[in-house]
Design an enzyme around this catalytic site. Structure first.
Site, short mmCIF file in Angstrom:
data_model
loop_
_atom_site.label_atom_id
_atom_site.label_comp_id
_atom_site.label_asym_id
_atom_site.label_seq_id
_atom_site.Cartn_x
_atom_site.Cartn_y
_atom_site.Cartn_z
N ALA A 139 33.47 40.52 35.86
CA ALA A 139 32.42 39.57 36.21
C ALA A 139 32.95 38.17 35.96
CB ALA A 139 31.16 39.82 35.38
N SER A 179 32.71 33.74 37.58
CA SER A 179 31.76 32.65 37.74
C SER A 179 30.87 32.80 38.97
CB SER A 179 32.50 31.32 37.81
OG SER A 179 33.47 31.35 38.85
N ALA A 187 30.92 35.84 41.21
CA ALA A 187 30.69 37.20 41.70
C ALA A 187 31.04 38.20 40.61
CB ALA A 187 31.54 37.46 42.95
N VAL A 237 32.45 42.51 40.23
CA VAL A 237 33.18 43.53 41.00
C VAL A 237 32.83 44.92 40.47
CG1 VAL A 237 35.44 44.31 41.75
CG2 VAL A 237 35.05 41.87 41.34
N LYS A 249 33.41 43.44 45.69
CA LYS A 249 33.06 42.14 45.12
C LYS A 249 31.79 41.62 45.77
CE LYS A 249 35.01 37.45 44.61
NZ LYS A 249 36.24 36.63 44.80
N ASP A 271 43.03 28.97 42.35
CA ASP A 271 42.51 29.43 41.05
C ASP A 271 43.43 30.48 40.42
OD1 ASP A 271 40.20 28.00 40.47
OD2 ASP A 271 39.00 29.18 41.86
#
Length: 744
Positions: free
Chosen positions: A337, A339, A341, A343, A357, A488
């Site tokens: 988990a 920011s 979503a 999964v 996701k 990211d």
């Protein structure tokens, strides 16, 4: 010129345009370029009018390219030929405001009013220029006059609200306390706006100002609390050891409070916490205290998760079926988990393991609400006198990209294509029939190891040096060879696994997840980054070229820009002994002012407007480099090795396509063919340059008084090598330098 064409030309100026929304205006309605009128057969007045209109059109083009000085010149030419056209003055007023010539911009607005007293645009131009000049009374009266003529104009209404807010209170924007006071005032003024009931539709992106206000107010309250705690706890503490102990305690309890806020607010607040946890950069603990890094790291993949019944509404809304109907089985407890979503592991009906996701159902609405508040605050708070509203806009656009999981699927496919020659890198394949804008179904990756899991790496017989080499090389290649930069690459999106094992031990593989945000840079920009890296390590690179490349990215802070990439790049430009001492301590010099930082940010943001085509976002590239350095820091991967990787791929990135392909396969250990001896020699020489830097770094504190000697020796050797045609940097220079090297 036909009236239809004239309407097209003028449409992009029907709204108030400022430095921060020129780009948006250009996208909404591009300026139509028309040729200057043919003077044959015209009378002299008609000839002048046609020429003036042509100059205006050229000014419009230059304005859209952010060449404000050039646009001002052409609007002035138009005015000199035909001073009775209101639009010429209002357009020149706009560019003069962007050039910070506020008094002249106001005079242009008044000249336009003398031609047409009912021009709402002229009043708006005066309102904008006077606001930025600090004359808020004139700004208020001008915007009110504009709204009397054009009451539906939202831009004038926002301008009026901002000017009125300025008149209500005067704040010192050059201090933390002053900026905080301004934000307090703004939040208090807006607190009375009620919140509307939230819906749970994943596609609902309508802003609710009340929702954003409540979340921002919690953040502001925590900021005040932490600020007061630091101030009070450190007051009167002089002993260094005692001060450090107090600081350690402060960092620990403040980090816990920040974690609770991020968990409560979620969304963008989790995103910010992830960045703090991952971006250690060159400053180490001095920049981001380790207590914050360790505490907030949990949010990279173990943020608070939502119940499956709540998340399943996304599947029903996008596919019209529940989880049990879409899949043979789906686990209700998420495997990760983050920011935006969470999964869940599932099994498809044909027996394949997949990871599903799903965006949080209320995420789009919460983000829209947060940014509504941020934009309001940003329009009224200007630290150091700088309007950085564009930074908020860019952040919002980046997050919107991440909210479209179909974009993530396309990015993943492109990344897999770029790295197809690497058998030790995995990008999960996407199953399109089970994916949508809010759901992404991809193959499940087994046996993943976190980069920061030292014990897990040791149990798997993976050497940290090998792991660091792989991470450094892959991300260097993505930036310097492909210009496709992962936005990211933090600890929750980059994993390791065991790729192969042999007599000499096991070799790592790399798994890249979360491809929602990428920064794609132009080929020209990518090559300039390569050249800057090589120039920053080469003792024989010309200072003029270093400065030109650094100015291209950082404007007034060009002198220090290489230090942002690495604190080892201290010889990349002429610096003082105090600058050297700051670099040795892994800090930027104290001489940097708020204005310098603002100008630098604007310059790096300006890379997004490289003339007629977009070049790329240097801020995003630096953001990614910081994340990558955080990953390498967790492996205790040295700065010397990181720079060797960057320089190696900088050389490869400058090769022609076929030679680049051979070099990539060779240096990735995937090909039998060798690149030319010259390419191998240059890469080896770059590695030696970094070794030379590594020898100098420990004595940086003592080098200041002897800088002049270094400069004399460097210039002498550079001269000798250049005359002899042996200077390896000529390969990166102009065409004339390349030809000279070949001749010698």
């Amino acid at each position: 010129m036909s009236s239809a064409n004239k309407r097209k030309v003028d449409v992009s100026f029907d709204q108030e345009i400022s430095t921060n929304n020129v780009k948006q205006a250009r996208k909404e309605e591009p300026v139509v370029t028309l040729p200057l009128a043919d003077p044959v057969g015209m009378s002299e007045p008609e000839d002048k009018a046609a020429q003036a209109e042509g100059f205006k059109l050229r000014g419009n083009e230059l304005l859209n390219q952010k060449d404000y000085a050039g646009a001002e010149e052409f609007y002035s030419k138009a005015i000199s030929l035909n001073p009775q056209v209101e639009a010429y003055f209002t357009n020149r007023s706009l560019v003069r405001t962007n050039l910070r010539k506020f008094e002249e911009a106001i005079e242009d607005g008044r000249a336009a009013l003398s031609i047409n007293p009912l021009s709402a645009k002229a009043h708006g131009r005066i309102g904008s220029a006077s606001f930025q000049a600090g004359d808020y009374k004139l700004s208020v009266s001008s915007y009110r006059s504009a709204l009397e003529i054009d009451p539906a104009n939202a831009t004038y209404q926002k301008g009026l609200e901002a000017a009125e807010a300025k008149l209500k209170g005067s704040f010192d924007m050059n201090s933390v306390a002053g900026t905080a006071s301004a934000i307090d005032s703004i939040l208090a003024a807006a607190a009375s706006q009620p919140s509307k009931a939230q819906t749970e539709s994943v596609n609902d992106s309508k802003a609710d100002f009340g929702v954003g206000m409540a979340r921002s107010a919690r953040a502001k309250k925590l900021f005040d609390e932490i600020y007061a705690d630091y101030t009070k706890s450190l007051e009167g503490v002089e002993d260094p050891e005692e001060r450090q102990r107090v600081l350690d305690d402060l960092h620990a309890r403040s980090a816990e409070k920040c974690l609770l806020l991020a968990q409560e607010n979620g969304g963008i607040y989790n995103k910010a916490a992830q960045f703090v946890a991952s971006l250690q950069g060159g400053a180490g603990d001095k920049g981001v205290p380790m207590a914050y890094v360790k505490t907030l790291r949990v949010l990279t993949d173990r943020a608070p998760f939502r119940p499956f019944k709540f998340m399943e509404t996304v599947l029903v809304e996008d596919f019209g079926q529940s989880g049990s109907q879409l899949f043979a089985s789906i686990e209700e407890t998420p495997i990760a988990a983050a920011s935006l979503a969470q999964v869940h592991k599932a099994m498809t009906k044909d027996g394949r393991k997949v990871a599903v996701k799903m965006l949080y159902p209320t995420l789009r609405k919460e983000l829209a609400s947060d940014f509504a508040v941020f934009r309001m605050i940003g329009s009224q708070v200007s630290p150091g006198g700088y309007d950085l509203q564009w930074l908020i806009n860019d952040f919002e656009e980046a997050l919107k990209m991440e909210l479209d999981l179909q974009t993530e699927a396309a990015n993943a496919a492109k990344t897999a294509e770029c790295l197809r020659h690497r058998t030790n890198v995995l990008v999960p394949r996407v199953m399109k029939t089970l994916s949508s804008k809010s759901v992404l179904t991809m193959e499940y990756m087994e046996d993943m190891l976190k980069v920061s899991d030292s014990e897990g790496l040791e149990r798997s017989h993976l050497d940290k040096r090998d792991c660091g080499d792989l991470i450094a090389d892959v991300f260097s290649e993505m930036l310097l060879v492909h210009g496709h930069v992962h936005g990211d690459p933090h600890n929750g999106n980059v994993y390791l696994n065991v790729n192969s094992c042999g007599k000499k031990g096991c070799k790592p593989g790399l798994i890249l997840l979360d491809h929602g945000l990428y920064h794609n840079i132009s080929d020209n920009m990518r090559r300039d980054v390569c050249k800057l890296l090589i120039a920053s390590v080469s003792p024989f690179a010309s200072r003029a070229q270093r400065e030109r490349l650094a100015r291209r990215f950082a404007g007034p802070l060009y002198k220090f820009f290489p230090l942002i990439i690495s604190p080892w790049f201290v010889f990349a430009s002429k610096i003082s002994p105090s600058d050297l001492r700051a670099a040795a301590k892994q800090q930027l010099p104290d001489s940097i002012s708020v204005k310098d930082v603002g100008d630098c940010l604007v310059a790096m943001h300006g890379q997004q407007e490289g003339g007629k085509e977009e070049e790329g976002n240097m801020l995003g590239v630096l953001h990614s480099l910081g994340y990558t350095r955080g990953l390498l820091n967790s492996l205790r991967y040295s700065e010397k090795l990181r720079l060797k990787s960057l320089v190696k791929f900088a050389y490869i990135g400058l090769l022609e396509e076929e030679e680049r392909r051979v070099a990539l396969a060779y240096y990735c250990g995937e090909g039998d063919m060798k690149p030319s001896w010259l390419v191998r020699a240059r890469v080896s020489l770059g590695s030696l340059y970094v070794d030379f830097l590594a020898l100098l770094i420990p004595v940086l504190l003592f080098l200041g008084p002897f800088l002049f000697l270094y400069e004399v020796l460097r210039s002498f050797v550079f001269f000798c090598w250049s005359v002899g045609g042996l200077n390896p940097f000529c390969w990166e220079g102009s065409d004339g330098e390349k030809e000279k090297a070949k001749t010698h």
